[in-house]
Write an enzyme that holds these catalytic residues in place. Structure first.
Site, PDB file in Angstrom:
ATOM      1  N   GLN A 100       0.843  -1.196   0.000  1.00 50.12           N
ATOM      2  CA  GLN A 100       0.000   0.000   0.000  1.00 50.12           C
ATOM      3  C   GLN A 100       0.875   1.240   0.000  1.00 50.12           C
ATOM      4  OE1 GLN A 100      -2.170  -1.151   3.764  1.00 50.12           O
ATOM      5  NE2 GLN A 100      -3.860  -0.492   2.499  1.00 50.12           N
ATOM      6  N   ILE A 102       3.721   4.034  -1.112  1.00 56.82           N
ATOM      7  CA  ILE A 102       3.976   4.768  -2.347  1.00 56.82           C
ATOM      8  C   ILE A 102       5.433   5.202  -2.405  1.00 56.82           C
ATOM      9  CG2 ILE A 102       1.614   5.620  -2.537  1.00 56.82           C
ATOM     10  CD1 ILE A 102       3.126   8.313  -1.348  1.00 56.82           C
ATOM     11  N   HIS A 118      -1.485   1.477  -4.261  1.00 56.71           N
ATOM     12  CA  HIS A 118      -1.802   2.904  -4.145  1.00 56.71           C
ATOM     13  C   HIS A 118      -0.935   3.762  -5.060  1.00 56.71           C
ATOM     14  CE1 HIS A 118      -3.716   2.278   0.112  1.00 56.71           C
ATOM     15  NE2 HIS A 118      -4.425   1.756  -0.861  1.00 56.71           N
ATOM     16  N   CYS A 126       0.133  16.619 -14.824  1.00 56.87           N
ATOM     17  CA  CYS A 126      -0.554  17.910 -14.775  1.00 56.87           C
ATOM     18  C   CYS A 126      -2.020  17.625 -15.064  1.00 56.87           C
ATOM     19  CB  CYS A 126      -0.001  18.887 -15.803  1.00 56.87           C
ATOM     20  SG  CYS A 126      -0.998  20.394 -15.894  1.00 56.87           S
ATOM     21  N   GLY A 191       3.334  -4.614   8.910  1.00 51.86           N
ATOM     22  CA  GLY A 191       3.151  -3.180   9.121  1.00 51.86           C
ATOM     23  C   GLY A 191       1.874  -2.598   8.566  1.00 51.86           C
TER      24      GLY A 191
HETATM   25  P1  NAD Z   1      -1.702   1.272   8.292  1.00 50.40           P
HETATM   26  O1  NAD Z   1      -3.123   1.462   8.570  1.00 50.40           O
HETATM   27  O2  NAD Z   1      -1.368   0.076   7.553  1.00 50.40           O
HETATM   28  O3  NAD Z   1      -0.948   1.341   9.765  1.00 50.40           O
HETATM   29  C1  NAD Z   1       0.394   1.168  10.006  1.00 50.40           C
HETATM   30  C2  NAD Z   1       0.614  -0.024  10.954  1.00 50.40           C
HETATM   31  O4  NAD Z   1       2.007  -0.264  11.056  1.00 50.40           O
HETATM   32  C3  NAD Z   1       0.107   0.187  12.399  1.00 50.40           C
HETATM   33  O5  NAD Z   1      -0.737  -0.876  12.758  1.00 50.40           O
HETATM   34  C4  NAD Z   1       1.397   0.174  13.258  1.00 50.40           C
HETATM   35  O6  NAD Z   1       1.222  -0.513  14.480  1.00 50.40           O
HETATM   36  C5  NAD Z   1       2.351  -0.587  12.387  1.00 50.40           C
HETATM   37  N1  NAD Z   1       3.776  -0.247  12.591  1.00 50.40           N
HETATM   38  C6  NAD Z   1       4.311   0.965  12.896  1.00 50.40           C
HETATM   39  N2  NAD Z   1       5.651   0.885  12.967  1.00 50.40           N
HETATM   40  C7  NAD Z   1       5.982  -0.408  12.720  1.00 50.40           C
HETATM   41  C8  NAD Z   1       7.213  -1.119  12.665  1.00 50.40           C
HETATM   42  N3  NAD Z   1       8.402  -0.523  12.860  1.00 50.40           N
HETATM   43  N4  NAD Z   1       7.184  -2.448  12.386  1.00 50.40           N
HETATM   44  C9  NAD Z   1       5.987  -3.091  12.185  1.00 50.40           C
HETATM   45  N5  NAD Z   1       4.795  -2.460  12.229  1.00 50.40           N
HETATM   46  C10 NAD Z   1       4.784  -1.127  12.489  1.00 50.40           C
HETATM   47  O7  NAD Z   1      -1.118   2.361   7.470  1.00 50.40           O
HETATM   48  P2  NAD Z   1      -1.501   3.896   7.576  1.00 50.40           P
HETATM   49  O8  NAD Z   1      -0.354   4.537   8.215  1.00 50.40           O
HETATM   50  O9  NAD Z   1      -2.845   4.044   8.191  1.00 50.40           O
HETATM   51  O10 NAD Z   1      -1.574   4.360   6.094  1.00 50.40           O
HETATM   52  C11 NAD Z   1      -2.742   4.239   5.301  1.00 50.40           C
HETATM   53  C12 NAD Z   1      -2.341   4.322   3.860  1.00 50.40           C
HETATM   54  O11 NAD Z   1      -1.608   5.540   3.613  1.00 50.40           O
HETATM   55  C13 NAD Z   1      -1.376   3.234   3.503  1.00 50.40           C
HETATM   56  O12 NAD Z   1      -2.077   2.142   3.089  1.00 50.40           O
HETATM   57  C14 NAD Z   1      -0.492   3.891   2.456  1.00 50.40           C
HETATM   58  O13 NAD Z   1      -1.081   3.796   1.194  1.00 50.40           O
HETATM   59  C15 NAD Z   1      -0.473   5.339   2.807  1.00 50.40           C
HETATM   60  N6  NAD Z   1       0.805   5.677   3.471  1.00 50.40           N
HETATM   61  C16 NAD Z   1       1.962   5.326   2.834  1.00 50.40           C
HETATM   62  C17 NAD Z   1       3.185   5.586   3.436  1.00 50.40           C
HETATM   63  C18 NAD Z   1       4.432   5.156   2.695  1.00 50.40           C
HETATM   64  O14 NAD Z   1       4.413   5.028   1.477  1.00 50.40           O
HETATM   65  N7  NAD Z   1       5.525   4.894   3.400  1.00 50.40           N
HETATM   66  C19 NAD Z   1       3.234   6.222   4.678  1.00 50.40           C
HETATM   67  C20 NAD Z   1       2.012   6.576   5.307  1.00 50.40           C
HETATM   68  C21 NAD Z   1       0.797   6.282   4.678  1.00 50.40           C
HETATM   69 ZN    ZN Z   2      -0.013  21.657 -17.538  1.00 52.76          ZN
END
Ligand code: NAD
Ligand code: ZN
Length: 252
Positions: A100, A102, A118, A126, A191
């Site tokens: 999920q 990006i 995602h 644009c 995660g």
């Molecule tokens: P999510 O709902 O999947 O939650 C994150 C989970 O990761 C939590 O349950 C937390 O307990 C767990 N976690 C935190 N640190 C950890 C670690 N070190 N090891 C293992 N588990 C750990 O994700 P979200 O944050 O609610 O994001 C929702 C959507 O937003 C995602 O599906 C994604 O598309 C996007 N998003 C992407 C990024 C990225 O690309 N890195 C970052 C934030 C959000």
């Molecule tokens: Zn343009």
């Protein structure tokens, strides 16, 4: 925890068709904050507004500020969890990663088959004239201005090819993810809080097909009960231990 790690290594030793599903938690140790969870971004921003199509159109500047505060300024690098997964692919255990995220950290760590549910930041469109930018070009613009503007039509609506709230998921990726999930004999979630649709759907599907379900997450999720093996802790610590254990068991 040691016992669980050993159980996972024993399972993987038989080289089952293994699919890994990752959420924001796997990149937390790379410095990219998650949305949910105790230290999530949700407390500081409302992503459902900032990263929604209507929110972006209303206020693209607010979106770019958010990007700067998260992905951009960090110059994030893959962490040991990303590398462990790519290693498991190299030794032909992991067949694909459904993510999920990006941030493209799986690819940076060497994973080849990555299904991005995602989208990613690689390209930026644009919305006004259709010109496509590479992320690096936008990154350069962001060094000088908070709000990047289209070189051609001066539009302020330059949108990365990531799926915003209110947007459908990419069909091709969904189809592939479904196929991989159905094929899986071992399905590992890393995660993810498993609350965002369709994240919650995949483990169910895998389970229905008889896969062994493994959860590696910092905090419990609402779906814990369907997993066969649960390991709570940091992905960057647990996954490398699994790989190490597996190597010991396989005698190399
Ligand atoms: P999510 O709902 O999947 O939650 C994150 C989970 O990761 C939590 O349950 C937390 O307990 C767990 N976690 C935190 N640190 C950890 C670690 N070190 N090891 C293992 N588990 C750990 O994700 P979200 O944050 O609610 O994001 C929702 C959507 O937003 C995602 O599906 C994604 O598309 C996007 N998003 C992407 C990024 C990225 O690309 N890195 C970052 C934030 C959000
Ligand atoms: Zn343009």
């Amino acid at each position: 925890m040691e016992r669980e790690i050993e159980k996972v290594a024993e399972l993987l030793k038989k080289k089952p068709y293994t699919v890994v599903f990752t959420g924001a938690g796997i990149s937390a140790e790379s410095g990219i904050p998650t949305f949910r969870g105790s230290t999530g971004l949700w407390s500081r921003y409302n992503p459902e507004e900032v990263v929604s199509l209507s929110g972006f159109k209303k206020n693209p500047e607010r979106f770019w500020q958010f990007v700067k505060d998260t992905l951009f300024k960090l110059k994030a690098k893959p962490n040991p969890a990303h590398y462990a997964i790519s290693e498991l692919e190299k030794i032909k255990i992991v067949k694909s990663v459904i993510t999920q995220n990006i941030d493209r950290l799986h690819q940076q760590a060497g994973s080849r088959r990555v299904i991005e549910l995602h989208g990613s930041m690689e390209y930026v469109d644009c919305l006004s004239c259709g010109k496509v930018y590479k992320w690096e070009e936008i990154e350069k613009k962001l060094n000088f201005q908070l709000l990047p503007i289209c070189d051609f039509c001066k539009s302020i609506y330059l949108k990365p090819r990531v799926v915003f709230f209110e947007e459908p998921l990419p069909e091709e990726a969904m189809k592939e993810a479904l196929e991989e999930t159905n094929k899986s004999e071992v399905f590992i979630v890393v995660g993810s809080s498993l609350v965002v649709y369709p994240a919650a759907h995949y483990p169910y599907l895998a389970k229905k097909k008889g896969a062994n379900l493994i959860l590696i997450n910092k905090e419990p999720t609402d779906l814990d009960f369907i997993f066969d093996i649960k390991i709570f802790g940091k992905a960057g610590e647990i996954l490398p231990k699994i790989v190490e254990k597996l190597k010991n068991l396989s005698g190399n």
